[in-house]
Design a protein around this motif. Structure first.
Motif, mmCIF file in Angstrom:
data_model
loop_
_atom_site.group_PDB
_atom_site.id
_atom_site.type_symbol
_atom_site.label_atom_id
_atom_site.label_comp_id
_atom_site.label_asym_id
_atom_site.label_seq_id
_atom_site.Cartn_x
_atom_site.Cartn_y
_atom_site.Cartn_z
ATOM 1 N N ARG B 210 24.811 -46.685 -13.410
ATOM 2 C CA ARG B 210 25.377 -47.419 -12.188
ATOM 3 C C ARG B 210 24.530 -48.441 -11.684
ATOM 4 N NH1 ARG B 210 28.084 -42.143 -10.327
ATOM 5 N NH2 ARG B 210 30.138 -42.360 -11.308
ATOM 6 N N GLY B 211 23.389 -48.927 -12.703
ATOM 7 C CA GLY B 211 22.501 -49.853 -12.396
ATOM 8 C C GLY B 211 22.944 -51.350 -12.426
ATOM 9 N N TRP B 212 22.214 -52.300 -12.053
ATOM 10 C CA TRP B 212 22.467 -53.709 -12.216
ATOM 11 C C TRP B 212 23.334 -54.030 -13.356
ATOM 12 C CZ3 TRP B 212 21.074 -58.020 -14.650
ATOM 13 C CH2 TRP B 212 21.470 -59.313 -14.045
ATOM 14 N N VAL B 215 26.618 -52.664 -14.205
ATOM 15 C CA VAL B 215 27.670 -52.962 -12.975
ATOM 16 C C VAL B 215 28.041 -54.265 -13.195
ATOM 17 C CG1 VAL B 215 28.274 -53.024 -10.587
ATOM 18 C CG2 VAL B 215 26.911 -50.849 -11.541
ATOM 19 N N THR B 216 27.199 -54.949 -13.375
ATOM 20 C CA THR B 216 27.531 -56.569 -13.316
ATOM 21 C C THR B 216 27.944 -57.362 -14.561
ATOM 22 O OG1 THR B 216 25.185 -57.446 -13.664
ATOM 23 C CG2 THR B 216 26.081 -56.846 -11.327
#
Lengths: 427, 427
Positions: B210-212, B215-216
């Protein structure tokens, strides 16, 4: 709705006071003070005053850092954390009546929760900590309302909010978790101020193809934002934690406290406690031998033992020393838990065997603090007093409860923040 | 690498000076000044001084607001916008030598571009304006380096950066676009300061589930971050715009200026101009009758006409009056364009028919300013002087060029910012 707004305010204020001495707040305030503007707004529970943007950040951190604040059940948004710090700071900067303040608070919570609903649960599942990422809209809407933005200005404010979502679920377990509502409050307030100044943004920031919704969630339901607006209020689905730990442990704590009170039990009376719980309880809070206060929050065993011994489960029951207390450890080791997949997540079954051979039973269908068994006004006042007692003198605690209760009639809402300053008792 | 760092600095500084009178900067500074801390840092090209966090925001806005800054070709990151404002503001707050400053600048650009590479093009395609969302890591890394963070501190700084990505591509076309690098600079600097103070964050903020990254972006290539670190430098793929408009129009402008200079052409000599362009050129800049300066930037017709008349395409050629100038309008109406899908995006074919019946041909393979035909040091100095001439006196312009050129030898990097203050000429 107005009553629930006042309850949300009281619960938020107690959490901010209770969290105000946490290391995370101390670091944020000490680190950022050299860059703060004039002392425009109170840092709740502390002696420092900062500019309204930094105060909003600090108060958002303190109100969330103990994981003791409110929860909008359908979305898991903790809505007051982003909304109240923004509005309260603004209320210290310009004349805002209690009625205007309460109206903005309700509007902000409505905006945050409804936008959260539009992307739930996909947005959260994707990894976003929805308290900050949807909460920023609540802060922007509430601040925008207080600044008197027209439709164009409100669109720009929401656009400036949309482009600054904070933060990632990966941060849970570190101080950065509580940074999320704080920064969302600060970002939303900044967005509203810039929009009031004429700073332009997209007018379709939520729904455009590259807007906040499609970029941060695989699914969006915009009807959830507009449906029943002004007649159905999401703040009526706001809940308040009676215990300073994750919601899944609450039924077990609740049941143990009920048995304790009904039978006037002391730890010495209890031979063993057997819990029947939803699978998530052991998945999230199955630590059998916690070593720190924080680990204690993830132990249903410690929580049940502390509930029997203290009759409550506030922040004091999750200190390092409370978790290592020999009496609590001894009782904790006599607590067991088995999983029953048919058990609801807010329910628990308890079989307690006493030293005298007697067996007590308790089934909790919905834990206290849930929508079905909401915290009463008295419960909220007790929670407030417990959180504030190490920070503020008793007469000030009573005065603050009264201020929150009659917020709608206050000529100046900033009075609440000023009365919650902690200077005179600060060590 | 150091030379390119100095070129990046000069180009950034000129853009910040050139953009310093833009309405977006004026609104941001006027709106946020009441909440600013002590006057610690220069707002480039202006008389105001703000605390370093607000100065970073303002200078990030001004350097991007004219869309005239640098571009890391493989990612479309405009890397100096988030990185330089954070480092330069810090250099006014504590003693930082030119060599330290340059090293941090290069490191920050490396961090922003490599993290951008790891998620390119998927992250941008998903709707994120990568300049802000990856740029924040550059600002945090550069500021963290200057603050002397150890490995633990740098991890926390990157975590605090990861959780505040700014912003959405939906904002392009509004002032909020330039808010992105500004806020990324401010967020990255805040992240580094908080981490230095001990504010904890995730230590796997980029790569965790669920890190950057996850997630992105639907895809991540973490090798792009670490591969060749310290031997291959992304700053060597930084490019600088010769013209104050989107990159796709640059080949046409370049070709027209070449024909003008080679044949000493005036507008009166030209019967018609036929362009053969990549499809994206008409998709993005196909406005045949622009009515404002901003619309002029999205008109290849206006751009070609202005290039013939003025021999350049700076901000002055994209003012409202320049776009409505009858001579330019008359020539613009004699410009036509056809699409050729086999044409490269940085190429153009031009057939120019003169009033005397002569036909001139020009094919541009790579526009000036591209990696293949980089702006020379002289080009960059001319660009700087053009952008600064309405803001700073001539002797100060020369002095600033010299300061940037010898940045590595400066005892105090803050001198650059102070020399770029615009107080004495401000209306």
């Amino acid at each position: 709705v107005r009553q629930e707004g006042a309850r949300t305010l009281l619960n938020w204020l107690g959490c901010a006071i209770g969290g105000s001495r946490h290391e995370a707040v101390g670091i944020a305030v000490a680190t950022l003070s050299p860059f703060s503007g004039p002392p425009q707004a109170t840092v709740i529970g502390r002696s420092e005053r900062l500019d309204i943007l930094h105060a909003a950040l600090a108060n958002g951190i303190s109100s969330h850092v103990l994981d003791f604040d409110d929860t909008h059940s359908p979305t898991l948004v903790h809505p007051s954390g982003p909304v109240v710090p923004a509005t309260l700071a603004l209320a210290e900067h310009r004349p805002i009546s209690g009625a205007e303040f309460l109206s903005a608070l309700v509007l902000g919570i409505e905006a945050a929760c409804r936008i959260g609903l539009a992307v739930s649960p996909d947005h959260y599942d994707a990894g976003w900590h929805v308290t900050g990422t949807a909460g920023v809209f609540g802060a922007a809407a509430a601040a925008g309302k207080l600044l008197g933005l027209d439709e164009q200005g409100m669109l720009w404010a929401l656009g400036l909010a949309a482009t600054q979502p904070v933060g990632l679920r990966e941060m849970l377990g570190s101080m950065t978790k509580s940074f999320h509502p704080g920064r969302a409050a600060q970002n939303g307030l900044t967005a509203a101020l810039l929009a009031a100044g004429g700073y332009t943004s997209s007018e379709e920031s939520l729904e455009a193809r590259r807007g906040w919704g499609p970029v941060t969630s695989p699914r969006q339901d915009w009807d959830a934002v507009a449906e029943g607006l002004g007649s159905r209020y999401e703040i009526l689905r706001n809940t308040y934690k009676p215990f300073a730990c994750g919601l899944v442990v609450h039924p077990a704590i609740d049941g143990c406290i009920q048995l304790r009170d009904e039978h006037a039990l002391a730890a010495e009376d209890v031979e063993r406690i057997e819990l029947v719980v939803h699978p998530l309880v052991l998945e999230l809070t199955g630590k059998t031998a916690p070593r720190t206060g924080l680990e204690g929050k993830f132990s249903v065993y410690h929580s049940a033992a502390a509930a029997i011994i203290h009759g409550c489960a506030g922040e004091a029951q999750y200190s390092d020393s409370a978790v290592l207390d020999p009496k609590t450890v001894a009782l904790r080791e006599r607590v067991s838990a088995v999983v029953d997949p048919t058990m609801a997540v807010d329910a628990v079954g308890i079989v307690m065997t006493l030293k005298n051979g007697r067996r007590l039973h308790k089934h909790v269908d919905h834990a206290v603090g849930s929508l079905e068994r909401p915290m009463s006004d008295k419960d909220l006042e007790r929670k407030f007093a417990t959180q504030a007692r190490d920070v503020l003198p008793a007469d000030r605690i009573e005065a603050l409860v009264a201020l929150c209760r009659r917020v709608e009639t206050l000529p100046d809402a900033g009075e609440i923040a000023r009365a919650a300053a902690g200077g005179d008792r600060r060590s």
